[in-house]
Design an enzyme around this catalytic site. Sequence first.
Site, short mmCIF file in Angstrom:
data_model
loop_
_atom_site.label_atom_id
_atom_site.label_comp_id
_atom_site.label_asym_id
_atom_site.label_seq_id
_atom_site.Cartn_x
_atom_site.Cartn_y
_atom_site.Cartn_z
N HIS A 1 0.85 -1.20 0.00
CA HIS A 1 0.00 0.00 0.00
C HIS A 1 0.87 1.24 0.00
CE1 HIS A 1 0.72 -1.27 4.14
NE2 HIS A 1 0.75 0.01 4.44
N HIS B 1 0.83 5.27 1.28
CA HIS B 1 0.17 6.28 2.12
C HIS B 1 0.18 7.65 1.43
CE1 HIS B 1 0.27 3.95 5.97
NE2 HIS B 1 1.32 3.38 5.42
P1 AMP Z 1 1.82 0.35 7.35
O1 AMP Z 1 2.27 0.62 8.76
O2 AMP Z 1 2.59 1.09 6.31
O3 AMP Z 1 1.72 -1.14 7.07
O4 AMP Z 1 0.36 0.96 7.27
C1 AMP Z 1 -0.81 0.27 7.49
C2 AMP Z 1 -1.91 1.28 7.55
O5 AMP Z 1 -3.15 0.62 7.38
C3 AMP Z 1 -2.00 2.02 8.89
O6 AMP Z 1 -1.89 3.43 8.66
C4 AMP Z 1 -3.37 1.63 9.42
O7 AMP Z 1 -4.00 2.67 10.11
C5 AMP Z 1 -4.11 1.27 8.15
N1 AMP Z 1 -5.23 0.35 8.35
C6 AMP Z 1 -5.23 -0.81 9.03
N2 AMP Z 1 -6.44 -1.39 8.98
C7 AMP Z 1 -7.22 -0.58 8.24
C8 AMP Z 1 -8.59 -0.61 7.83
N3 AMP Z 1 -9.41 -1.60 8.18
N4 AMP Z 1 -9.07 0.41 7.08
C9 AMP Z 1 -8.25 1.43 6.73
N5 AMP Z 1 -6.95 1.52 7.08
C10 AMP Z 1 -6.45 0.54 7.83
#
Ligand code: AMP
Length: 138
Positions: A100, A102
Amino acid sequence: MSNNCIFCKIIGNEISSVSLYEDDDFKVIMDISPAAKGHAVLIPKKHFANLFEMDENTASKVFVVVAKVAKAIKEELNCDGLNILQNNGEAAGQTVFHFHIHFIPRYYKDSVDITWGHDRYGEGEAESIAEAIRARIV
Ligand code: AMP
Ligand code: ZN
């Protein structure tokens, strides 16, 4: 679809999300735990744990969507800046192991912290590291 992957479940509508954008290859949703209001994440519909697993066709399309969405966020929120951030591996801060990207809106004097200290190269070290990496670029 990978078992127990929260982003695969979002893509499959098993878990709800607030959507910003969707096409055949990607979905962009609002991050559930935002660093700042408007923080969004782009998720490819195919499961890749990280960038190292991503196929070239998907990789070639990612930034077209990133640019479109980033411009819309900037226009609507009128933020002062915006970070595009992408973590690969636990050591790099990745917590959801489905690739993903950000989008983090930034403001002068906000409390978001994306900073690092600065290392130094010894004599010839940058050149030799670069030479070794160059040999692996395919
Ligand atoms: P990372 O630390 O780069 O793996 O980022 C994962 C991101 O996914 C974090 O910013 C979380 O807040 C976000 N996240 C986790 N679960 C969900 C969800 N169900 N819907 C939207 N964002 C999510
Ligand atoms: Zn997944």
